[in-house]
Design an enzyme around this catalytic site. Structure first.
Site, PDB file in Angstrom:
ATOM      1  CG  ASP A  21      11.893-183.477  -3.193  1.00 41.75           C
ATOM      2  OD1 ASP A  21      11.171-184.498  -3.085  1.00 41.75           O
ATOM      3  OD2 ASP A  21      12.207-182.961  -4.279  1.00 41.75           O
ATOM      4  CG  ASP A  25       8.102-184.502  -6.125  1.00 41.58           C
ATOM      5  OD1 ASP A  25       8.753-183.921  -5.217  1.00 41.58           O
ATOM      6  OD2 ASP A  25       6.923-184.869  -5.963  1.00 41.58           O
ATOM      7  CG  ASP A  29       8.702-186.221   0.047  1.00 36.42           C
ATOM      8  OD1 ASP A  29       9.462-186.406   1.008  1.00 36.42           O
ATOM      9  OD2 ASP A  29       9.075-186.263  -1.144  1.00 36.42           O
ATOM     10  CG  ASP A 227      -6.622-172.511   8.627  1.00 35.85           C
ATOM     11  OD1 ASP A 227      -5.505-171.994   8.589  1.00 35.85           O
ATOM     12  OD2 ASP A 227      -7.541-172.231   7.825  1.00 35.85           O
ATOM     13  CD  GLU A 277      -4.507-168.732  11.216  1.00 35.18           C
ATOM     14  OE1 GLU A 277      -3.797-167.969  10.557  1.00 35.18           O
ATOM     15  OE2 GLU A 277      -5.378-169.436  10.692  1.00 35.18           O
TER      16      GLU A 277
HETATM   17  C1  NOJ Z   1      -4.617-169.362   7.662  1.00 28.72           C
HETATM   18  C2  NOJ Z   1      -3.472-170.125   7.102  1.00 28.72           C
HETATM   19  O1  NOJ Z   1      -2.352-169.952   7.923  1.00 28.72           O
HETATM   20  C3  NOJ Z   1      -3.272-169.626   5.700  1.00 28.72           C
HETATM   21  O2  NOJ Z   1      -2.090-170.126   5.128  1.00 28.72           O
HETATM   22  C4  NOJ Z   1      -4.483-169.999   4.892  1.00 28.72           C
HETATM   23  O3  NOJ Z   1      -4.358-169.469   3.591  1.00 28.72           O
HETATM   24  C5  NOJ Z   1      -5.757-169.467   5.534  1.00 28.72           C
HETATM   25  N1  NOJ Z   1      -5.803-169.700   6.937  1.00 28.72           N
HETATM   26  C6  NOJ Z   1      -6.972-170.110   4.915  1.00 28.72           C
HETATM   27  O4  NOJ Z   1      -7.083-171.447   5.315  1.00 28.72           O
END
Ligand code: NOJ
Length: 530
Positions: A21, A25, A29, A227, A277
């Protein structure tokens, strides 16, 4: 053969809210990250992955994006990001951004338009259905976070075990659909209602998302972590109503989408990379996302996140990785901790095991992903109920990194989450001062990996071992290393495995090696030929 950087790299995941940080705050960041780049350079990582920093209402802390081409003010500005990237590149560290393709925020202008009327040109950028009217959603799919995962500690082994999720059912509390009063239809959200799913079968969505990727690639970003990318190809045609939720990610459509993304990335200089992912725990299914080296560059193998501290279980993980991701298919990945799961030091229940696990992670065949703070041996924070802020209850592994021994640990007066246990002792400052600490072990492992072709790109050969021990050789031409890990709490004699080898890295504390050719409890060794 030329080897792309992401194949020999060690990637370090930063959860920006919790890393450092700069303005006091209580929320980390980008300027905070920049100020700590020397730590990453000293540690020896090759790339950093920033969890989402785009504009977001933060319902899921950045995984709900309202503008894909700007930085959220809580983290800083585009200029702060440019500065971070320049400073990282100056230290030879690449920068990977988190890209959230499956869903946007419900406050994204695309969704504002989509929900404004059934006739809006962006209506079919999302997934809208009539269902059976306001009382009956279109199917029985459940949204994530209905019930946060539960973990319980096994009293015999000290390990945490994850209880199966209790989602699903016909009651539509927890449904993946939300009824929109204005336009009298349901929209799909596989996560929170604030995270409506995009419809990637619409070419306009695909084109808009390609533009997002180009925006960042043109700005010099080295790659993306995508993601829940296996979800973008779900069949939203007529089939969707009857498709079992467990079939999401198994259709053909996602592969065509990924091939076009790969072509886009590979059109740029500099080996831009996408790691997906793919939250499918079956390694055979996960591996299909490499395509024929024409889809994802890397695909997360998450089975190890849920693998117990047992030699036979880990051996199976390695065999599966070798079987499903052989060189002709792609390059494997290894991960022990991230921002969604209890940290592995905590799961495995001791620092000795965390140290031995680090040896595994950094000597297996594949790209390792470290999660910030694991090099300090952090456990999850104990977060009192009134301080839990994450809808999925994942607060513990997102605790702020303790930088200093002092009472604020390098943060402002009120960090957004409590610190992990014993923050002074686990702080970077304390770990740096102690050459026997887990931090120095990580650094030694990273250096050994970088210096040895066998470790960063060699083949892996599993060896016969006594029960409770795992051993493998890594081989690249003349360069050979041997790794031996004792998963038991007892000393184990392994004379045959150690004869003719000397210890290059030892996960145990200096001076605590058993005499002769035995391994100490939960001890791991990297060996080189005498
Ligand atoms: C996987 C991410 O790693 C997680 O943190 C997130 O909540 C979900 N996808 C939804 O985007």
């Amino acid at each position: 053969m030329r080897i792309p950087w992401w194949q020999t790299a060690v990637v370090y995941q930063i959860y920006p809210r919790s890393f450092a940080d700069s303005d006091g705050d209580g929320v980390g960041d980008l300027a905070g990250v920049t100020a700590r780049l020397d730590h990453l350079a000293w540690l020896g990582v090759d790339a950093l992955w920033l969890s989402p920093i785009f504009r977001s209402p933060m319902a899921d802390f950045g995984y709900d994006v309202s503008d894909y081409t700007d930085v959220d003010p809580v983290f800083g500005s585009l200029e702060d990001l440019d500065h971070l990237v320049a400073e990282a590149h100056a230290r030879g560290i690449r920068v990977v951004l988190d890209w959230v393709p499956n869903h946007t925020s419900d406050q994204h202008p695309w969704f504002d338009a989509s929900r404004s009327s059934r006739e809006d040109p962006k209506r079919d950028w999302y997934v809208w259905r009539d269902g059976g009217g306001p009382d009956r959603p279109p199917n029985e799919w459940a949204a994530a976070f209905v019930e946060p995962a539960r973990w319980t500690r096994d009293p015999a082994t000290g390990e945490l075990r994850r209880q199966p999720d209790a989602t699903g059912g016909t009651d539509h509390t927890g449904t993946a659909w939300t009824w929109d009063e204005g336009t009298e239809q349901w929209y799909l959200h596989l996560f929170l209602p604030e995270q409506p799913d995009l419809d990637w079968s619409n070419p306009e969505v695909e084109a808009a998302m390609h533009d997002v990727l180009r925006f960042w690639l043109d700005r010099g970003i080295d790659g993306f972590r995508a993601d829940v990318v296996h979800m973008i190809g779900k069949d939203v045609g007529e089939g969707l109503e009857t498709m079992p939720q467990s079939d999401i990610g198994k259709g053909e459509a996602v592969h065509a989408l990924l091939r076009r993304i790969r072509t886009l990335l590979d059109g740029y200089e500099g080996d831009r990379m996408m790691v997906g992912e793919v939250f499918l725990l079956d390694p055979a299914e996960m591996a299909t996302f490499y395509g024929t080296r024409d889809e994802l560059h890397l695909s997360f193998n998450f089975a190890p996140l849920f693998t117990r501290w047992r030699a036979d279980r880990w051996r199976r993980r390695i065999e599966e990785s070798e079987r499903f991701v052989p060189p002709e298919v792609g390059w494997p990945t290894w991960v022990l901790s991230n921002h969604d799961t209890v940290r592995h030091a905590d799961r495995y229940g001791s620092e000795a095991r965390a140290r031995a696990a680090a040896v595994l992670l950094l000597t297996l065949r594949g790209t390792p992903f470290l999660y910030a703070g694991e090099e300090l041996g952090l456990f999850d924070a104990e977060v009192p109920v009134d301080r839990i802020v994450d809808p999925g209850g994942r607060d513990g592994c997102r605790a702020p990194i303790p930088w200093t021994r002092s009472s604020d640990h390098g943060w402002g007066p009120e960090p957004w989450l409590p610190f992990p246990p014993a923050p002074a002792e686990h702080s970077l400052e304390a770990r740096r001062d102690d050459p026997r600490s887990i931090l120095h072990l990580y650094r030694r492992l990273l250096a050994a990996r970088r210096a040895s072709p066998a470790l960063h790109r060699g083949d892996v050969v599993l060896l016969d071992t006594p029960e409770g021990v795992l051993a493998y050789d890594r081989v690249a031409g003349d360069d050979v290393r041997r790794v031996v890990v004792n998963f038991t709490g007892e000393q184990v004699a392994v004379p045959d495995l150690l004869a003719g080898w000397w210890v290059e890295v030892d996960s145990g504390l200096d001076g605590e090696r058993p005499a002769g050719s035995a391994l100490g409890p939960d001890e791991a060794l990297v060996l080189t030929r005498e």
